[in-house]
Design a protein around this motif. Structure first.
Motif: not given
Ligand code: FE2
Ligand code: FE2
Length: 200
Positions: A82-88
């Motif tokens: 959930e913390a990897q918003t940029s990667r998502r």
């Protein structure tokens, strides 16, 4: 003095105009060269993006390979936290591009060939599924990337897309391929690649 001054000014003006003219030609030449390099680079980039499909040699195999590559992108998305918003966001952008290219190839070439082959109901069903692909991509774009609902939506999208891909690969595409001649299948492969290159 009174007669030489205008002449000197005129000479300066002419020289300036010549300089400006030269600069304009030089800038135009450089711009044209830059544009050519840009076009060439873009053509090479497009050719590279389309290469895996173009090298498959068969339209149905090429599309199956694209399905596989798309599911690999889903794998990478589903591995994110959930913390990897940029990667998502980055992976979602890649998924959008891959699916846009795939949709253009299918809708503008394969589904049209399906209708010409009498498989209208199947083509229209698959085309309708593509509308929901765009719906999922839109929803995933506007939803918060760090929400548990986001990854749940990804999983639901994947399930529906896998069913769509299986229908294409197992039943509908083989039926079309078998009813076309080798030459017609090749023509369809070429037409499909031309569509893919538009968005590659
Ligand atoms: Fe499709
Ligand atoms: Fe497909």
């Amino acid at each position: 003095m009174a007669t030489t001054a205008p002449t000197r000014r005129k000479t300066r003006t002419t020289a300036k105009a010549a300089d400006t003219g030269f600069s304009t030609v030089a800038v135009a030449g450089a711009a044209a060269a830059g544009l050519f390099v840009g076009f060439a680079a873009n053509f090479v980039r497009k050719a590279i993006v389309q290469a895996p499909t173009a090298l498959a040699g068969d339209w149905a195999e090429a599309l199956a390979a694209e399905h596989k590559a798309t599911l690999a992108l889903f794998d990478r998305i589903e591995e994110t936290g959930e913390a990897q918003t940029s990667r998502r966001s980055f992976l979602l952008m890649q998924l959008k591009h891959a699916l846009a290219k795939h949709a253009l190839e299918e809708e503008n070439a394969i589904y049209a060939a399906l209708r010409d082959n009498g498989q209208t109901e199947e083509a229209d069903k698959l085309n309708g599924d593509h509308g929901y692909v765009k719906q999922y991509l839109y929803d995933l774009t506007v939803m918060a990337k760090d929400s548990p609902a986001w990854i749940a939506k990804v999983a639901e999208f994947r399930r529906r897309l896998e069913t769509h891909m299986q229908e294409e690969e197992r039943d509908i595409f083989p039926a079309l391929r078998h009813s076309l001649s080798d030459e017609q299948n090749h023509e369809l492969f070429v037409a499909m690649n031309k569509e893919g290159l538009k968005i590659a």
